[in-house]
Structure formats: structure tokens, C-alpha cells
Design a protein around this motif. Structure first.
Motif, PDB file in Angstrom:
ATOM      1  N   ASN A   1      -0.133   6.816   7.132  1.00 54.97           N
ATOM      2  CA  ASN A   1       0.474   5.792   6.276  1.00 54.97           C
ATOM      3  C   ASN A   1       0.694   6.324   4.866  1.00 54.97           C
ATOM      4  OD1 ASN A   1       0.247   4.002   8.406  1.00 54.97           O
ATOM      5  ND2 ASN A   1      -1.680   3.132   7.677  1.00 54.97           N
ATOM      6  N   TYR A   2       1.834   5.988   4.305  1.00 54.73           N
ATOM      7  CA  TYR A   2       2.127   6.173   2.878  1.00 54.73           C
ATOM      8  C   TYR A   2       2.074   7.632   2.416  1.00 54.73           C
ATOM      9  CZ  TYR A   2       1.053   1.302   3.600  1.00 54.73           C
ATOM     10  OH  TYR A   2       0.997   0.038   4.126  1.00 54.73           O
TER      11      TYR A   2
ATOM     12  N   SER B   1      -4.101   8.150   0.535  1.00 55.50           N
ATOM     13  CA  SER B   1      -3.797   7.095   1.497  1.00 55.50           C
ATOM     14  C   SER B   1      -4.457   7.461   2.812  1.00 55.50           C
ATOM     15  CB  SER B   1      -2.288   6.924   1.704  1.00 55.50           C
ATOM     16  OG  SER B   1      -1.778   7.895   2.595  1.00 55.50           O
TER      17      SER B   1
ATOM     18  N   GLU C   1      -2.742  -1.655  -8.425  1.00 48.72           N
ATOM     19  CA  GLU C   1      -2.754  -0.221  -8.151  1.00 48.72           C
ATOM     20  C   GLU C   1      -3.897   0.489  -8.879  1.00 48.72           C
ATOM     21  OE1 GLU C   1       0.533   3.416  -8.008  1.00 48.72           O
ATOM     22  OE2 GLU C   1       1.040   1.544  -9.023  1.00 48.72           O
TER      23      GLU C   1
ATOM     24  N   ARG D   1       1.857   0.696  -2.496  1.00 51.28           N
ATOM     25  CA  ARG D   1       2.503   0.457  -1.197  1.00 51.28           C
ATOM     26  C   ARG D   1       1.543  -0.197  -0.211  1.00 51.28           C
ATOM     27  NH1 ARG D   1       4.502   6.363  -0.363  1.00 51.28           N
ATOM     28  NH2 ARG D   1       5.193   5.677   1.692  1.00 51.28           N
ATOM     29  N   ALA D   2       0.260   0.211  -0.234  1.00 50.53           N
ATOM     30  CA  ALA D   2      -0.725  -0.399   0.659  1.00 50.53           C
ATOM     31  C   ALA D   2      -0.955  -1.868   0.291  1.00 50.53           C
ATOM     32  CB  ALA D   2      -2.038   0.379   0.604  1.00 50.53           C
TER      33      ALA D   2
ATOM     34  N   GLU E   1       1.197  -3.853  -1.342  1.00 44.53           N
ATOM     35  CA  GLU E   1       2.432  -4.594  -1.038  1.00 44.53           C
ATOM     36  C   GLU E   1       2.569  -4.874   0.456  1.00 44.53           C
ATOM     37  OE1 GLU E   1       5.539  -2.173  -2.697  1.00 44.53           O
ATOM     38  OE2 GLU E   1       4.803  -2.492  -4.748  1.00 44.53           O
ATOM     39  N   ALA E   2       2.050  -3.974   1.289  1.00 43.05           N
ATOM     40  CA  ALA E   2       2.139  -4.159   2.740  1.00 43.05           C
ATOM     41  C   ALA E   2       1.128  -5.173   3.259  1.00 43.05           C
ATOM     42  CB  ALA E   2       1.953  -2.813   3.441  1.00 43.05           C
ATOM     43  N   GLY E   3       0.197  -5.600   2.407  1.00 44.43           N
ATOM     44  CA  GLY E   3      -0.825  -6.538   2.840  1.00 44.43           C
ATOM     45  C   GLY E   3      -1.934  -5.896   3.650  1.00 44.43           C
ATOM     46  N   ASP E   4      -2.126  -4.584   3.510  1.00 44.78           N
ATOM     47  CA  ASP E   4      -3.165  -3.888   4.260  1.00 44.78           C
ATOM     48  C   ASP E   4      -4.556  -4.399   3.868  1.00 44.78           C
ATOM     49  OD1 ASP E   4      -1.073  -2.419   5.253  1.00 44.78           O
ATOM     50  OD2 ASP E   4      -1.669  -0.521   4.332  1.00 44.78           O
TER      51      ASP E   4
ATOM     52  N   THR F   1       1.018   5.426  -3.410  1.00 45.32           N
ATOM     53  CA  THR F   1       0.367   5.038  -2.161  1.00 45.32           C
ATOM     54  C   THR F   1      -0.411   3.736  -2.285  1.00 45.32           C
ATOM     55  OG1 THR F   1      -1.536   6.405  -2.727  1.00 45.32           O
ATOM     56  CG2 THR F   1       0.203   7.434  -1.411  1.00 45.32           C
TER      57      THR F   1
END
Length: 195
Positions: free
Chosen positions: A115-116, A111, A163, A124-125, A127-130, A121
Motif C-alpha cells: 500500500n501507498y 507505509s 499526517e 493517503r492512509a 484519506e482511505a479510512g485505513d 503515505t
């Protein structure tokens, strides 16, 4: 010539990237590939590259982390490494172990730290809309994934990414970044490298 120990738990793809880079140069040599998992795929790859291998199976220590780490230290210290590179070593290490190698241990994390930290990782990135993800090489401290970041590589998160797709794009960047940061670390450079 500097001596490098590489700790793995799985297939060892980052270990292979590090080892091939080191073996092609004249600054350092991989002197040990150690796994906490008997039969980890990276062990055979290390042997094929002529690197000494060892296994310290954490399951043999009946949840006695101190005894596990004491044995790890014995095996690692016998190889007399200057630097320890964690490359997919999936055990959380205690301050006692980390302090033993203070200032001499690196890790690669999938990551863009901070972050994360921890696991999952890429998911999560997403899902966060990064807009982007990547990997970081950092010094290992007692704070999980919290040491000084020495290098990062970025990739865009694309529409439809999951992922697995994202991980597949980040992994080649890990293989580029880690050897470059290790070279800089061995030369005494502690600034941030961005790819």
C-alpha cells in the motif's frame, strides 16, 4: 566485519538509529553516510558518531541522472560497503544504479507496502479510512518501493489523526524496525518480520 553505507537526504533519524545499533554490536559498522543535499542535518549527526560523510549534490549534474549516479557509485564503492541502506534518500534511482548493488540494498518506507508506494503515505492512509498504518523495510529493486518486504511495523490510525500526528507515531517504529531487519539481512534471513 560487514561494512554499511547509509544514504540520506534530510535529518538522518533512521541513519542515527542504524548507526547507534551497529556501533553497539560486533557484526557490522557504518562506514559512510552520504547525502545528496549539502548541509543535510544527518551529516553532522554522522560526523558526531565518527562516521565518514560525503555529499554528491544532484543539482550539480544539470538533470544528468546518469552522471549523478556514476559519481554516487564512485563515492560509495570507495567505502567498500557490503550493504547499502537507504534512510530517507529522496532520489529515485535508476535500474543501472540498483543493479550495481543488486541484492545488497535496503530501504525503509513509511507505509505498509504494497500500500501507498511513493510519497504522502500517511495522508493517503488516513484519506482511505485505513484502520492502521506503519512502515516497511524492503529490498530495493527497479520497481519503486516494490522489492521483497522483509519487515513491517504497525500503528493504529486514531480518530483525529492528521499526517503529522501519524508520522510522529510511525517514526519510532521505523527506528526499531530498520536495525532489526538489517541484522536479519546480514545473517542471511529473508523472511518477513512483523512488529
Amino acid at each position: 566485519m560487514k561494512r554499511i553505507a547509509i544514504l540520506i537526504s534530510g535529518s538522518g533519524s533512521n541513519m542515527v538509529a542504524l548507526a547507534r545499533h551497529l556501533l553497539a554490536g560486533d557484526v557490522a559498522r557504518p562506514v559512510l553516510a552520504l547525502s545528496n543535499v549539502p548541509g543535510a542535518g544527518g551529516l553532522a549527526k554522522a560526523e558526531a558518531l565518527g562516521i565518514e560523510t560525503a555529499v554528491v549534490d544532484h543539482r550539480d549534474f544539470a538533470k544528468d541522472r546518469a552522471a549523478f549516479e556514476t559519481r554516487l557509485i564512485e563515492v560509495i564503492d570507495a567505502a567498500q560497503p557490503d550493504v547499502i541502506c537507504l534512510a530517507g534518500f529522496m532520489r529515485i534511482l535508476t535500474p543501472t544504479f540498483i543493479n550495481h548493488y543488486a541484492g545488497r540494498m535496503l530501504n525503509i518506507h513509511p507505509s505498509l507496502l504494497p500500500n501507498y508506494k511513493g510519497l504522502h503515505t500517511h495522508a493517503r492512509a488516513i484519506e482511505a479510512g485505513d484502520a492502521e498504518a506503519g512502515c516497511s523495510v524492503h529490498e530495493v529493486t527497479a520497481e519503486l518501493d516494490g522489492g521483497r518486504v522483509l519487515g513491517q511495523a504497525r500503528v493504529p490510525i486514531l480518530p483525529g489523526d492528521d499526517e503529522a500526528r501519524l508520522a510522529a507515531r510511525v517514526l519510532p517504529m521505523e527506528h526499531r524496525l530498520y536495525p532489526m531487519v538489517l541484522d536479519r539481512f546480514l545473517a542471511g534471513e529473508r523472511g518477513l518480520l512483523n512488529l
